[in-house]
Enzyme design. Structure first.
Site, PDB file in Angstrom:
ATOM      1  N   GLY A  46       0.853  -1.119   0.105  1.00 42.15           N
ATOM      2  CA  GLY A  46      -0.136  -0.088   0.086  1.00 42.15           C
ATOM      3  C   GLY A  46       0.876   1.312   0.122  1.00 42.15           C
ATOM      4  O   GLY A  46       2.183   1.279   0.586  1.00 42.15           O
ATOM      5  N   GLN A  51       3.220   9.869   1.298  1.00 47.89           N
ATOM      6  CA  GLN A  51       4.613   9.158   1.260  1.00 47.89           C
ATOM      7  C   GLN A  51       5.464   9.628  -0.097  1.00 47.89           C
ATOM      8  O   GLN A  51       6.669   9.239  -0.208  1.00 47.89           O
ATOM      9  CB  GLN A  51       4.433   7.550   1.066  1.00 47.89           C
ATOM     10  N   CYS A  90       6.579  -0.296   7.114  1.00 49.05           N
ATOM     11  CA  CYS A  90       6.248   0.832   6.393  1.00 49.05           C
ATOM     12  C   CYS A  90       7.109   1.411   5.351  1.00 49.05           C
ATOM     13  O   CYS A  90       8.488   1.257   5.626  1.00 49.05           O
ATOM     14  CB  CYS A  90       5.727   2.112   7.160  1.00 49.05           C
ATOM     15  N   LEU A  91       6.899   1.578   4.157  1.00 43.34           N
ATOM     16  CA  LEU A  91       8.033   1.879   3.204  1.00 43.34           C
ATOM     17  C   LEU A  91       8.748   3.228   3.806  1.00 43.34           C
ATOM     18  O   LEU A  91       9.824   3.592   3.364  1.00 43.34           O
ATOM     19  CB  LEU A  91       7.459   2.130   1.736  1.00 43.34           C
ATOM     20  N   HIS A 132      -4.127   1.458   7.882  1.00 36.84           N
ATOM     21  CA  HIS A 132      -2.520   1.853   7.695  1.00 36.84           C
ATOM     22  C   HIS A 132      -2.433   3.035   6.923  1.00 36.84           C
ATOM     23  O   HIS A 132      -1.829   4.105   7.026  1.00 36.84           O
ATOM     24  CB  HIS A 132      -1.499   0.810   7.360  1.00 36.84           C
ATOM     25  N   GLU A 133      -3.050   2.816   5.600  1.00 36.88           N
ATOM     26  CA  GLU A 133      -2.762   4.103   4.703  1.00 36.88           C
ATOM     27  C   GLU A 133      -3.746   5.136   4.885  1.00 36.88           C
ATOM     28  O   GLU A 133      -3.514   6.314   4.610  1.00 36.88           O
ATOM     29  CB  GLU A 133      -3.440   3.455   3.382  1.00 36.88           C
ATOM     30  N   HIS A 136      -1.949   7.382   7.320  1.00 36.40           N
ATOM     31  CA  HIS A 136      -0.976   8.110   6.630  1.00 36.40           C
ATOM     32  C   HIS A 136      -1.555   9.416   6.087  1.00 36.40           C
ATOM     33  O   HIS A 136      -1.083  10.733   6.293  1.00 36.40           O
ATOM     34  CB  HIS A 136      -0.443   7.475   5.449  1.00 36.40           C
TER      35      HIS A 136
HETATM   36 NI    NI Z   1       3.052   2.878   5.685  1.00 33.97          NI
END
Ligand code: NI
Length: 165
Positions: A46, A51, A90-91, A132-133, A136
């Site tokens: 995701g 991000q 997480c990226l 999670h997204e 963000h």
């Molecule tokens: Ni993330």
């Protein structure tokens, strides 16, 4: 295909709230394409627009389930039920994992790239991922919610046991 740089922790944009998208034009569609390419390239499941440094309520998700690739505009949670705890990464927070308590069931709505409202009832990884997204988009990182101390240790032990062959 256009790849974008993924912002990592301490970048203040990750702490900002993304804004509602009012018009779905080619710019938004291109952005979602870039997000998809970036997500696949970095092997994420995701990605939220924050991000890649864009404060718009846009998310891409692909948890390898029956929904395939999802391009979400203005996603919003309608209903949650139950609880699940699992490891998350997480990226934007490289080489970090934590156990997070999430709902077991999440009903959410979003606008698709054709401007139609869609509703999905998610469980398992998709339920975790949408939470999670959306976090963000609201400037929240999973590390804010990760279990600590004894509770975290309990799930670490459980997880290690489950995965021992
Ligand atoms: Ni993330």
């Amino acid at each position: 295909m256009a790849l974008r740089n993924v912002r990592v922790v301490e970048d203040p944009i990750l702490r900002k709230k993304a804004k509602i998208v009012n018009k779905i034009d080619d710019k938004i569609k291109d952005l979602l394409e870039d997000m998809k390419d970036t997500m696949y390239k970095t092997q994420g499941v995701g990605l939220a627009a924050n991000q890649i440094g864009i404060l718009k309520r846009l998310v891409t998700i692909d948890v390898n389930d029956e929904h395939g690739l999802l391009k979400l505009i203005n996603p919003e949670i309608l209903e949650i039920k139950g609880e699940q705890v699992g490891p998350e990464g997480c990226l934007s927070i490289p080489e970090t994992q934590g156990f997070v308590k999430r709902p077991e069931y999440v009903k959410f709505k979003y606008t698709d790239i054709d401007g139609n409202e869609q509703i999905i009832e998610a469980t398992e990884l998709l339920a975790v991922c949408i939470c999670h997204e959306i976090d963000h988009l609201n400037g929240i990182l999973f590390t804010d919610r990760a279990l600590v101390g004894e509770e975290a240790e309990k799930y670490e032990r459980l997880y290690n046991t489950e995965n021992r062959a």
